[in-house]
Design an enzyme around this catalytic site. Structure first.
Site, PDB file in Angstrom:
ATOM      1  N   ARG A  77       0.825  -1.209   0.000  1.00 38.94           N
ATOM      2  CA  ARG A  77       0.000   0.000   0.000  1.00 38.94           C
ATOM      3  C   ARG A  77       0.860   1.259   0.000  1.00 38.94           C
ATOM      4  O   ARG A  77       0.396   2.348  -0.337  1.00 38.94           O
ATOM      5  CB  ARG A  77      -0.953  -0.025   1.204  1.00 38.94           C
ATOM      6  CG  ARG A  77      -2.042   1.021   1.178  1.00 38.94           C
ATOM      7  CD  ARG A  77      -3.306   0.576   1.929  1.00 38.94           C
ATOM      8  NE  ARG A  77      -3.023   0.011   3.239  1.00 38.94           N
ATOM      9  CZ  ARG A  77      -2.884   0.717   4.357  1.00 38.94           C
ATOM     10  NH1 ARG A  77      -2.962   2.043   4.324  1.00 38.94           N
ATOM     11  NH2 ARG A  77      -2.655   0.113   5.504  1.00 38.94           N
ATOM     12  N   TYR A 131     -16.150  14.449 -17.962  1.00 43.09           N
ATOM     13  CA  TYR A 131     -16.634  13.081 -17.859  1.00 43.09           C
ATOM     14  C   TYR A 131     -17.776  13.051 -16.840  1.00 43.09           C
ATOM     15  O   TYR A 131     -17.702  13.702 -15.792  1.00 43.09           O
ATOM     16  CB  TYR A 131     -15.479  12.172 -17.443  1.00 43.09           C
ATOM     17  CG  TYR A 131     -15.895  10.790 -17.019  1.00 43.09           C
ATOM     18  CD1 TYR A 131     -16.688   9.991 -17.841  1.00 43.09           C
ATOM     19  CD2 TYR A 131     -15.483  10.273 -15.799  1.00 43.09           C
ATOM     20  CE1 TYR A 131     -17.062   8.718 -17.454  1.00 43.09           C
ATOM     21  CE2 TYR A 131     -15.852   8.998 -15.405  1.00 43.09           C
ATOM     22  CZ  TYR A 131     -16.648   8.224 -16.232  1.00 43.09           C
ATOM     23  OH  TYR A 131     -17.016   6.974 -15.840  1.00 43.09           O
ATOM     24  N   ASP A 196      -7.657  17.189 -17.418  1.00 43.25           N
ATOM     25  CA  ASP A 196      -7.889  15.790 -17.775  1.00 43.25           C
ATOM     26  C   ASP A 196      -7.422  15.610 -19.217  1.00 43.25           C
ATOM     27  O   ASP A 196      -8.029  16.119 -20.156  1.00 43.25           O
ATOM     28  CB  ASP A 196      -9.379  15.458 -17.632  1.00 43.25           C
ATOM     29  CG  ASP A 196      -9.671  13.969 -17.810  1.00 43.25           C
ATOM     30  OD1 ASP A 196      -8.923  13.301 -18.553  1.00 43.25           O
ATOM     31  OD2 ASP A 196     -10.645  13.476 -17.228  1.00 43.25           O
ATOM     32  N   LYS A 221      -7.977   3.955 -20.428  1.00 43.82           N
ATOM     33  CA  LYS A 221      -8.249   4.262 -21.827  1.00 43.82           C
ATOM     34  C   LYS A 221      -6.994   4.075 -22.689  1.00 43.82           C
ATOM     35  O   LYS A 221      -6.491   2.978 -22.823  1.00 43.82           O
ATOM     36  CB  LYS A 221      -8.810   5.675 -21.921  1.00 43.82           C
ATOM     37  CG  LYS A 221      -9.916   5.993 -20.905  1.00 43.82           C
ATOM     38  CD  LYS A 221     -11.079   5.025 -20.937  1.00 43.82           C
ATOM     39  CE  LYS A 221     -12.307   5.511 -20.182  1.00 43.82           C
ATOM     40  NZ  LYS A 221     -12.177   5.614 -18.735  1.00 43.82           N
TER      41      LYS A 221
END
Length: 407
Positions: A77, A131, A196, A221
């Site tokens: 982590r 988005y 973005d 993507k």
């Protein structure tokens, strides 16, 4: 190999390199010295340490600044070597000091909002369209943020003393609207601008070079590129990266090592994929702009593999009619995908806000892949159905060239 030879090789690796070269070699520069060609996958969740005092000091240092610990890893982590390779490579491609990867693009955006909120800066200025889930996260105030929506020209006037972030997507999802990022960064003043860059990728634009402090990717993507990995990443300076790592550690939004491996592999073909898919998209945009069944085509001036278009007829019939093209959410894969934003990706956004942002109910968004363009056009042609009589079409500008308007 001699020390001199090793030094020469290091000089080559640190010299400025073209984007295509960085895409192939960044994050892999140490492999040859280890006798490796392909990057290894480290699946360990924890790592042995016999020096507990030293371990305590490293953990204290991370807690203070978020700096990645020197020496061997501590815990999955806190960081992972395979994921770190991807982060190094993406930072090189975006031209930033660092990058921090997360389990999804939304986890990455959430981490940014939490960093700013922890500093008492909960107000966000944002430009639509974004988005749909990004829009919802801000509008619903799920992380305690407050948003002011504005157009690019109104950003400076919307800033407040507690503004922690300005957020824009360019080209925007799904209308592909573009923003002058350099002018917007000037308008932000000392407030960090987050861009973005999912649709453009660093192949088409590098927002950090235009003044953005933070660059967001849904790595699901184009960075992954094959529809088989879910991830997000923020490219930024090292100071902000440290804060993001602390949030990632505390909230657990870590990227799995296998995903990090797939993303690093995906980056190596990113320039080739984006340029080939963009050539297909530009040709389809040209044909759609001349088609009487289409009322408007949206295609960015910077190019890219995304095309949005509005139809005279029922957009749901087009979705139901494709056979080669896949009707599905997401984008950036090697195969072509099409979806109806008002029904899926932007359904969560209020209908009036959707329409005000240019997301009409007849808009279709297409992520163009690497198939032969003639096969793609044949599929679109049959899905669009018979020509609509009595109306022309309007096209937006195409790669900076004014398209014909026949309205």
């Amino acid at each position: 190999m001699s020390t001199a030879s090793l030094g020469a090789r290091d000089d080559i690796r640190t010299a400025p390199r073209a984007l295509a070269t960085e895409a192939v070699h960044a994050g892999r520069d140490d492999l040859a010295r280890q006798g490796l060609h392909a990057p290894p996958i480290d699946l360990s969740t924890t790592y042995p340490s016999y020096d507990s005092r030293g371990e305590a000091a490293r953990i204290d240092a991370f807690a203070a600044t978020g700096t990645e610990p020197d020496g061997p890893p501590v815990y999955g982590r806190l960081g992972n070597p395979t994921v770190a390779r991807f982060e190094t490579a993406l930072a090189r491609l975006e031209g930033t000091e660092a990058a921090v990867a997360f389990a999804s693009g939304m986890a990455a955006l959430s981490a940014v909002l939490l960093v700013r909120a922890s500093m008492g800066l909960r107000h966000v200025v944002a430009v639509r369209p974004l988005y749909g889930c990004s829009d919802h996260l801000l509008t619903a105030g799920l992380l305690g943020s407050e948003v002011t929506w504005t157009d690019p020209a109104g950003v400076a006037d919307a800033l407040r003393p507690d503004t922690g972030l300005v957020l824009v997507e360019s080209p925007a999802n799904p209308t592909l609207a573009e923003v002058d990022l350099r002018a917007l960064a000037r308008a932000c003043g000392s407030v960090p601008l987050l861009v973005d860059n999912t649709f453009a990728t660093p192949v088409l634009q590098r927002p950090a070079e235009q003044g953005a402090r933070l660059v967001l990717h849904s790595a699901t993507k184009y960075l992954g590129g094959h529809g088989d990995v879910l991830a997000g990443v923020i490219a930024c300076d090292e100071e902000f990266a440290g804060r993001l790592r602390q949030v990632r550690f505390a909230t657990g939004g870590v990227l799995h090592p296998l995903a990090g491996y797939l993303l690093l592999r995906g980056l190596s073909t990113l320039p080739v994929r984006v340029r080939a898919a963009s050539a297909n998209a530009a040709e389809l945009a040209r044909r759609l702009a001349a088609d009487p069944r289409v009322t408007r085509v949206h295609y960015p001036r910077i190019g890219g593999a995304m095309v949005s278009f509005e139809v005279h007829g029922d957009p749901h019939e087009v979705i139901a009619g494709v056979r080669l093209i896949t009707p599905a959410v997401s984008l950036g894969s090697v195969d072509t995908l099409i979806q109806h934003p008002a029904s899926i990706s932007h359904r969560i956004v209020d209908a009036d806000d959707r329409r005000d942002a240019g997301v009409s109910d007849r808009l279709l968004r297409m992520s163009v892949g690497l198939e032969d363009v003639e096969d793609l056009w044949s599929d679109l042609d049959q899905a669009l159905g018979r020509p609509f009589r009595g109306a022309g079409n309007c096209a937006t500008s195409h790669n900076g060239l004014a398209a014909a308007h026949r309205c």
